[in-house]
Design an enzyme around this catalytic site. Structure first.
Site, PDB file in Angstrom:
ATOM      1  CG  ASP A 191     -16.439  13.532   6.578  1.00 49.64           C
ATOM      2  OD1 ASP A 191     -15.652  12.894   6.711  1.00 49.64           O
ATOM      3  OD2 ASP A 191     -16.302  14.764   5.979  1.00 49.64           O
ATOM      4  NE  ARG A 207     -15.023   9.147  -6.200  1.00 50.89           N
ATOM      5  CZ  ARG A 207     -14.133   9.982  -5.987  1.00 50.89           C
ATOM      6  NH1 ARG A 207     -13.475   9.767  -5.072  1.00 50.89           N
ATOM      7  NH2 ARG A 207     -14.321  11.374  -6.330  1.00 50.89           N
ATOM      8  CG  ASN A 220     -12.396   9.739   8.168  1.00 46.43           C
ATOM      9  OD1 ASN A 220     -11.267   9.660   8.075  1.00 46.43           O
ATOM     10  ND2 ASN A 220     -13.225  10.420   7.864  1.00 46.43           N
ATOM     11  CG  ASN A 269      -4.278  11.432  13.481  1.00 44.16           C
ATOM     12  OD1 ASN A 269      -4.873  11.519  14.810  1.00 44.16           O
ATOM     13  ND2 ASN A 269      -4.716  12.477  12.551  1.00 44.16           N
ATOM     14  CG  HIS A 311     -14.498  14.966   9.899  1.00 42.37           C
ATOM     15  ND1 HIS A 311     -13.947  15.331   8.582  1.00 42.37           N
ATOM     16  CD2 HIS A 311     -15.309  16.064  10.191  1.00 42.37           C
ATOM     17  CE1 HIS A 311     -14.526  16.437   8.087  1.00 42.37           C
ATOM     18  NE2 HIS A 311     -15.328  16.916   9.104  1.00 42.37           N
ATOM     19  N   GLY A 364       0.848  12.238   8.280  1.00 44.16           N
ATOM     20  CA  GLY A 364       0.680  10.957   9.036  1.00 44.16           C
ATOM     21  C   GLY A 364       0.905  11.066  10.274  1.00 44.16           C
ATOM     22  CB  SER A 406     -15.954  13.111  15.256  1.00 44.53           C
ATOM     23  OG  SER A 406     -16.281  14.104  15.572  1.00 44.53           O
ATOM     24  CD  GLU A 412      -7.225  15.302  13.759  1.00 43.89           C
ATOM     25  OE1 GLU A 412      -6.736  14.701  13.018  1.00 43.89           O
ATOM     26  OE2 GLU A 412      -7.681  16.469  13.377  1.00 43.89           O
ATOM     27  NE  ARG A 417      -9.213   8.970  -4.449  1.00 45.87           N
ATOM     28  CZ  ARG A 417      -9.415   9.242  -5.591  1.00 45.87           C
ATOM     29  NH1 ARG A 417      -8.915  10.324  -6.009  1.00 45.87           N
ATOM     30  NH2 ARG A 417     -10.286   8.537  -6.303  1.00 45.87           N
ATOM     31  CB  ILE A 418     -14.952  11.000  -2.248  1.00 50.97           C
ATOM     32  CG1 ILE A 418     -15.058  12.275  -1.590  1.00 50.97           C
ATOM     33  CG2 ILE A 418     -16.369  10.401  -2.104  1.00 50.97           C
ATOM     34  CD1 ILE A 418     -15.894  13.252  -2.341  1.00 50.97           C
TER      35      ILE A 418
HETATM   36  C1  GRF Z   1      -6.631  15.175  10.346  1.00 50.18           C
HETATM   37  O1  GRF Z   1      -6.882  16.505  10.683  1.00 50.18           O
HETATM   38  C2  GRF Z   1      -7.423  14.235  10.212  1.00 50.18           C
HETATM   39  O2  GRF Z   1      -8.695  14.748  10.957  1.00 50.18           O
HETATM   40  C3  GRF Z   1      -8.064  14.515   8.625  1.00 50.18           C
HETATM   41  O3  GRF Z   1      -6.694  14.707   8.235  1.00 50.18           O
HETATM   42  C4  GRF Z   1      -5.714  15.124   8.931  1.00 50.18           C
HETATM   43  C5  GRF Z   1      -4.633  14.272   8.888  1.00 50.18           C
HETATM   44  O4  GRF Z   1      -3.585  14.701   9.478  1.00 50.18           O
HETATM   45  N1  GRF Z   1      -8.865  13.637   8.262  1.00 50.18           N
HETATM   46  P1  GRF Z   1      -2.103  13.766   9.644  1.00 50.18           P
HETATM   47  O5  GRF Z   1      -1.745  13.294   8.371  1.00 50.18           O
HETATM   48  O6  GRF Z   1      -2.577  12.494  10.623  1.00 50.18           O
HETATM   49  O7  GRF Z   1      -1.353  14.535  10.580  1.00 50.18           O
END
Ligand code: GRF
Length: 214
Positions: free
Chosen positions: A146, A66, A108, A15, A110, A13, A137, A175, A92-93
């Site tokens: 994606d 799912r 999202n 981000n 990526h 987490g 991205s 990111e 998760r997809i």
């Molecule tokens: C990141 O690299 C993001 O791009 C990917 O999952 C990772 C999550 O990292 N989708 P964090 O949990 O936010 O540290």
């Protein structure tokens, strides 16, 4: 009006933390009103608790399919009445029904320069391909994994001495710059997706999105 944001996580987490920090500074134009994890041990849950953000765990392993999991997820998300749903390392997809429910309000992040390297192991794949640059991205989510319209990218050169870990660390830093920016654009009403593509301030972005320069 301040926008309501729900963040979905599965792990560390970092981000989420960046979004919390920006929200607390007041420059996200949105409040994180809920955090949902499909993993009980996700450290992001601690980050949410430390910031007094309501959080809950919805373990996908306790659902028969799912679709069943996604329906329960929709119920929990909707209980927060969000304007924007942010996937931040949510591993998760998602079912077509889930994606359609939040189309245009679901983002999202990526760790690659999409459309290159959808899916997993993006850093190693960029190294193996001998790419000169790599990055990350933020995109709106569609039913294609994606594959949705790209909002913003940031790039980093791949150095001779790079390995997957060093590249991942650099991309992670990027990111943390582009996700709050994309979320703040959305929450301040500057960003939307149309049939023509992603619009920022009524300008149509290129298919690779806005490029954040170092
Ligand atoms: C990141 O690299 C993001 O791009 C990917 O999952 C990772 C999550 O990292 N989708 P964090 O949990 O936010 O540290």
């Amino acid at each position: 009006m301040t926008q309501r944001i729900v963040v979905l996580i599965s792990g560390s987490g970092s981000n989420l933390q960046t979004l919390i920090d920006h929200s607390q500074k007041g420059d996200l134009h949105g409040n994180i009103v809920g955090v949902i994890s499909n993993k009980a041990d996700a450290f992001g849950l601690v980050r949410a608790q430390n910031a007094s953000i309501p959080s809950l765990v919805l373990d996908h392993k306790t659902f028969a399919s799912r679709e069943d999991f996604d329906l329960a997820l929709i119920e929990h998300i909707d209980s927060f009445k969000p304007d924007l749903v942010v996937l931040a390392g949510f591993m998760r997809i998602l079912s077509a029904e889930f994606v359609r429910r939040y189309q245009g309000h679901l983002m999202n992040i990526h760790p690659s320069l999409l459309p290159r390297y959808k899916g997993l192991n993006t850093h190693q794949r960029a190294l193996d391909a001998g790419d000169a640059e790599h990055g990350c991205s933020v995109h709106f989510v569609t039913e294609e994994l994606d594959g949705g319209p790209i909002i913003i990218q940031a790039k980093t050169p791949i150095l001779m001495e790079d390995d997957s870990a060093s590249l991942q660390a650099r991309v992670h830093t990027l990111e943390h710059k582009i996700y709050p920016l994309a979320v703040s654009w959305f929450c301040s009403g500057r960003l939307r997706v149309t049939d023509d593509g992603v619009m920022l301030d009524d300008n149509c972005l290129p298919s690779s999105g806005f490029e954040l320069k170092a």
